[in-house]
Scaffold this motif. Structure first.
Motif, PDB file in Angstrom:
ATOM      1  N   ASP A  24       0.832  -1.205   0.000  1.00 30.23           N
ATOM      2  CA  ASP A  24       0.000   0.000   0.000  1.00 30.23           C
ATOM      3  C   ASP A  24       0.870   1.261   0.000  1.00 30.23           C
ATOM      4  OD1 ASP A  24      -2.364  -1.395  -0.066  1.00 30.23           O
ATOM      5  OD2 ASP A  24      -2.745  -1.253   2.090  1.00 30.23           O
ATOM      6  N   LEU A  25       1.940   1.256   0.791  1.00 25.28           N
ATOM      7  CA  LEU A  25       2.854   2.399   0.809  1.00 25.28           C
ATOM      8  C   LEU A  25       3.456   2.640  -0.567  1.00 25.28           C
ATOM      9  CD1 LEU A  25       4.648   1.734   4.208  1.00 25.28           C
ATOM     10  CD2 LEU A  25       3.399   3.816   3.636  1.00 25.28           C
ATOM     11  N   ALA A  26       3.915   1.552  -1.208  1.00 28.96           N
ATOM     12  CA  ALA A  26       4.518   1.677  -2.533  1.00 28.96           C
ATOM     13  C   ALA A  26       3.491   2.172  -3.558  1.00 28.96           C
ATOM     14  CB  ALA A  26       5.108   0.336  -2.966  1.00 28.96           C
ATOM     15  N   ALA A  27       2.264   1.662  -3.475  1.00 33.12           N
ATOM     16  CA  ALA A  27       1.232   2.068  -4.432  1.00 33.12           C
ATOM     17  C   ALA A  27       0.860   3.539  -4.252  1.00 33.12           C
ATOM     18  CB  ALA A  27       0.004   1.175  -4.283  1.00 33.12           C
ATOM     19  N   GLU A  28       0.686   3.978  -3.008  1.00 36.68           N
ATOM     20  CA  GLU A  28       0.359   5.386  -2.758  1.00 36.68           C
ATOM     21  C   GLU A  28       1.471   6.300  -3.254  1.00 36.68           C
ATOM     22  OE1 GLU A  28      -2.252   7.019  -1.568  1.00 36.68           O
ATOM     23  OE2 GLU A  28      -3.484   5.235  -1.280  1.00 36.68           O
ATOM     24  N   HIS A  29       2.704   5.904  -3.009  1.00 31.05           N
ATOM     25  CA  HIS A  29       3.836   6.717  -3.458  1.00 31.05           C
ATOM     26  C   HIS A  29       3.914   6.766  -4.979  1.00 31.05           C
ATOM     27  CE1 HIS A  29       8.205   7.184  -4.511  1.00 31.05           C
ATOM     28  NE2 HIS A  29       8.005   8.255  -3.793  1.00 31.05           N
ATOM     29  N   ARG A  30       3.598   5.652  -5.618  1.00 31.38           N
ATOM     30  CA  ARG A  30       3.692   5.569  -7.079  1.00 31.38           C
ATOM     31  C   ARG A  30       2.560   6.329  -7.757  1.00 31.38           C
ATOM     32  NH1 ARG A  30       2.694   0.529  -7.430  1.00 31.38           N
ATOM     33  NH2 ARG A  30       4.757  -0.055  -6.673  1.00 31.38           N
ATOM     34  N   GLN A  31       1.343   6.209  -7.229  1.00 29.03           N
ATOM     35  CA  GLN A  31       0.174   6.782  -7.900  1.00 29.03           C
ATOM     36  C   GLN A  31      -0.034   8.262  -7.564  1.00 29.03           C
ATOM     37  OE1 GLN A  31      -2.851   4.108  -6.514  1.00 29.03           O
ATOM     38  NE2 GLN A  31      -1.956   2.339  -7.575  1.00 29.03           N
ATOM     39  N   ARG A  32       0.284   8.671  -6.341  1.00 33.47           N
ATOM     40  CA  ARG A  32       0.218  10.071  -5.932  1.00 33.47           C
ATOM     41  C   ARG A  32      -1.137  10.712  -6.227  1.00 33.47           C
ATOM     42  NH1 ARG A  32       6.401  12.249  -7.110  1.00 33.47           N
ATOM     43  NH2 ARG A  32       7.394  10.316  -6.397  1.00 33.47           N
ATOM     44  N   THR A  33      -2.175  10.025  -5.838  1.00 29.36           N
ATOM     45  CA  THR A  33      -3.520  10.573  -5.973  1.00 29.36           C
ATOM     46  C   THR A  33      -3.764  11.593  -4.857  1.00 29.36           C
ATOM     47  OG1 THR A  33      -4.311   8.668  -4.725  1.00 29.36           O
ATOM     48  CG2 THR A  33      -4.446   8.539  -7.122  1.00 29.36           C
ATOM     49  N   PRO A  34      -4.782  12.458  -4.992  1.00 29.92           N
ATOM     50  CA  PRO A  34      -5.011  13.496  -3.978  1.00 29.92           C
ATOM     51  C   PRO A  34      -5.071  12.929  -2.556  1.00 29.92           C
ATOM     52  CG  PRO A  34      -6.382  13.907  -5.890  1.00 29.92           C
ATOM     53  CD  PRO A  34      -5.724  12.569  -6.128  1.00 29.92           C
ATOM     54  N   GLY A  35      -4.368  13.600  -1.647  1.00 29.81           N
ATOM     55  CA  GLY A  35      -4.335  13.170  -0.252  1.00 29.81           C
ATOM     56  C   GLY A  35      -3.339  12.076   0.052  1.00 29.81           C
ATOM     57  N   TYR A  36      -2.473  11.736  -0.917  1.00 25.80           N
ATOM     58  CA  TYR A  36      -1.598  10.576  -0.728  1.00 25.80           C
ATOM     59  C   TYR A  36      -0.583  10.795   0.402  1.00 25.80           C
ATOM     60  CZ  TYR A  36       2.497  12.623  -3.108  1.00 25.80           C
ATOM     61  OH  TYR A  36       3.576  13.392  -3.461  1.00 25.80           O
ATOM     62  N   GLU A  37      -0.158  12.047   0.632  1.00 21.50           N
ATOM     63  CA  GLU A  37       0.810  12.263   1.707  1.00 21.50           C
ATOM     64  C   GLU A  37       0.218  11.900   3.055  1.00 21.50           C
ATOM     65  OE1 GLU A  37       3.224  15.757   1.943  1.00 21.50           O
ATOM     66  OE2 GLU A  37       2.844  16.263  -0.159  1.00 21.50           O
ATOM     67  N   THR A  38      -1.033  12.274   3.291  1.00 24.14           N
ATOM     68  CA  THR A  38      -1.701  11.942   4.547  1.00 24.14           C
ATOM     69  C   THR A  38      -1.839  10.438   4.700  1.00 24.14           C
ATOM     70  OG1 THR A  38      -2.936  14.018   4.503  1.00 24.14           O
ATOM     71  CG2 THR A  38      -3.800  12.255   5.899  1.00 24.14           C
ATOM     72  N   VAL A  39      -2.200   9.767   3.610  1.00 23.68           N
ATOM     73  CA  VAL A  39      -2.337   8.309   3.653  1.00 23.68           C
ATOM     74  C   VAL A  39      -0.988   7.654   3.927  1.00 23.68           C
ATOM     75  CG1 VAL A  39      -2.972   6.260   2.325  1.00 23.68           C
ATOM     76  CG2 VAL A  39      -4.348   8.337   2.150  1.00 23.68           C
ATOM     77  N   LEU A  40       0.069   8.151   3.282  1.00 22.34           N
ATOM     78  CA  LEU A  40       1.407   7.592   3.504  1.00 22.34           C
ATOM     79  C   LEU A  40       1.809   7.706   4.963  1.00 22.34           C
ATOM     80  CD1 LEU A  40       3.412   8.870   0.383  1.00 22.34           C
ATOM     81  CD2 LEU A  40       2.822   6.503   0.916  1.00 22.34           C
ATOM     82  N   ARG A  41       1.581   8.864   5.555  1.00 22.42           N
ATOM     83  CA  ARG A  41       1.970   9.055   6.956  1.00 22.42           C
ATOM     84  C   ARG A  41       1.166   8.140   7.881  1.00 22.42           C
ATOM     85  NH1 ARG A  41       2.685  14.608   5.129  1.00 22.42           N
ATOM     86  NH2 ARG A  41       4.876  15.186   5.468  1.00 22.42           N
ATOM     87  N   ALA A  42      -0.111   7.964   7.582  1.00 25.24           N
ATOM     88  CA  ALA A  42      -0.943   7.088   8.410  1.00 25.24           C
ATOM     89  C   ALA A  42      -0.495   5.631   8.279  1.00 25.24           C
ATOM     90  CB  ALA A  42      -2.410   7.229   8.004  1.00 25.24           C
ATOM     91  N   LEU A  43      -0.244   5.183   7.051  1.00 28.42           N
ATOM     92  CA  LEU A  43       0.194   3.806   6.846  1.00 28.42           C
ATOM     93  C   LEU A  43       1.548   3.555   7.501  1.00 28.42           C
ATOM     94  CD1 LEU A  43      -0.781   3.311   3.080  1.00 28.42           C
ATOM     95  CD2 LEU A  43      -1.856   2.218   5.061  1.00 28.42           C
ATOM     96  N   LEU A  44       2.443   4.526   7.397  1.00 32.80           N
ATOM     97  CA  LEU A  44       3.760   4.369   8.003  1.00 32.80           C
ATOM     98  C   LEU A  44       3.647   4.255   9.523  1.00 32.80           C
ATOM     99  CD1 LEU A  44       6.842   4.284   7.706  1.00 32.80           C
ATOM    100  CD2 LEU A  44       6.831   6.790   7.813  1.00 32.80           C
ATOM    101  N   HIS A  45       2.774   5.069  10.107  1.00 35.12           N
ATOM    102  CA  HIS A  45       2.571   4.997  11.554  1.00 35.12           C
ATOM    103  C   HIS A  45       2.061   3.619  11.959  1.00 35.12           C
ATOM    104  CE1 HIS A  45       1.642   6.144  15.614  1.00 35.12           C
ATOM    105  NE2 HIS A  45       0.357   5.922  15.446  1.00 35.12           N
TER     106      HIS A  45
END
Length: 318
Positions: free
Chosen positions: A148-169
């Motif tokens: 999921d982290l890799a997909a969010e980083h690759r696709q960069r859809t709106p709000g992806y930074e917030t999702v990345l931080r939540a998934l990383l946590h």
């Protein structure tokens, strides 16, 4: 802290002659978040580098295939599926004898933990263990998170930074559970200097973070106390209460550990190693090193600097 990131393709030289290269996190542009995730191949050849190097960023590695040895500072770790590793900024590491190494990596700087600043502390505790074995269920859940982290980083859809931080946590907290230190997950913030001064374990941890910095190699207990906003006596009391040892002894151990790393991972002359750890007299440094380790700097290097030899300190805990 934008100096921790660079545009793609930027060379990564050593900041000081003779020391291992310092790799900064490559990001697409000045507005891109200081985060990257993907497979070893997607992260590029440096992700499997067999030469000692350091990072300005954290690295979490989920190994799903292959074998080899991962050298981190003065310890060697067998690499195999399914395992998870946490590597801190500044740690010297490399991959040895890797065969078919594959998996997913998450790379990020301290800036990226703005939503969950307490994760700094959790990651440092995880790095003390470094590698974690995963059972089938944990491996599956970790693989999904990393994907999921890799997909969010690759696709960069709106709000992806917030999702990345939540998934990383979530990834950090779940890894802490694997380490059996769930009590360390709260509160989700780091204490400021005033609060740290009133809590011995927190002050001791702040002292440990301070002594891990190369630039503090020659600092005294008084200088560390001033930086932390407390008196030397209060620092001594807090550190001894939390660790059972004095800050002076911990400063010596930090100096020895840095010298061991430089001897093992660089070709710097002994005199320059001494200077890098704040000792101007090479002869005194040799006596100091032998007193603390039971072996001369030259003999240490002879035994520990070989690329395929053990570089684990005698009696050290992996």
């Amino acid at each position: 802290m934008r100096s921790t990131t660079v545009p793609p393709g930027t060379p990564c030289p050593a900041p000081r002659a003779g020391e291992p290269p310092l790799h900064r996190l490559e990001i697409a542009g000045p507005d891109a978040p200081p985060f990257a995730a993907g497979s070893f191949d997607e992260m590029g050849p440096l992700s499997r580098a067999d030469l000692p190097h350091r990072h300005t960023f954290y690295e979490i590695v989920h190994v799903t295939a292959g074998s080899g040895t991962h050298v981190v500072d003065l310890a060697r770790w067998p690499v195999r599926p399914a395992r998870l590793a946490v590597i801190l900024p500044g740690q010297i590491h490399c991959w040895e004898d890797q065969r078919g190494l594959d998996g997913t990596l998450a790379l990020f700087t301290e800036d990226f933990l703005v939503d969950h600043p307490g994760d700094h502390r959790l990651l440092r505790r995880l790095a003390a263990t470094c590698w974690f074995d995963l059972d089938a269920e944990d491996d599956l859940r970790t693989g999904r998170l990393m994907a999921d982290l890799a997909a969010e980083h690759r696709q960069r859809t709106p709000g992806y930074e917030t999702v990345l931080r939540a998934l990383l946590h979530v990834l950090v907290v779940r890894t802490v559970r694997l380490a059996g230190t769930a009590e360390e997950t709260g509160p989700d913030r780091e204490a400021g200097p005033a609060e740290a001064a009133g809590r011995p374990p927190v002050l001791a941890e702040a002292f440990a973070r301070l002594t891990a910095r190369p630039e503090t190699a020659a600092w005294s207990v008084r200088e560390c106390a001033e930086r932390l906003g407390v008196t030397p006596g209060h620092l001594t009391q807090a550190v001894r209460a939390a660790t059972g040892r004095s800050p002076g002894r911990l400063l010596i151990e930090a100096r020895v550990y840095r010298a061991q790393r430089l001897l093992a991972h660089t070709d710097l002359p002994v005199g320059q190693v001494a200077a890098r750890v704040g000792i101007t007299d090479p002869a005194y440094f040799c006596r100091f090193f032998r007193r603390e380790t039971g072996i001369s700097p030259g003999d240490w290097r002879k035994h520990h600097s070989g690329h395929h030899q053990s570089i684990e300190a005698p009696g050290a805990r992996a």
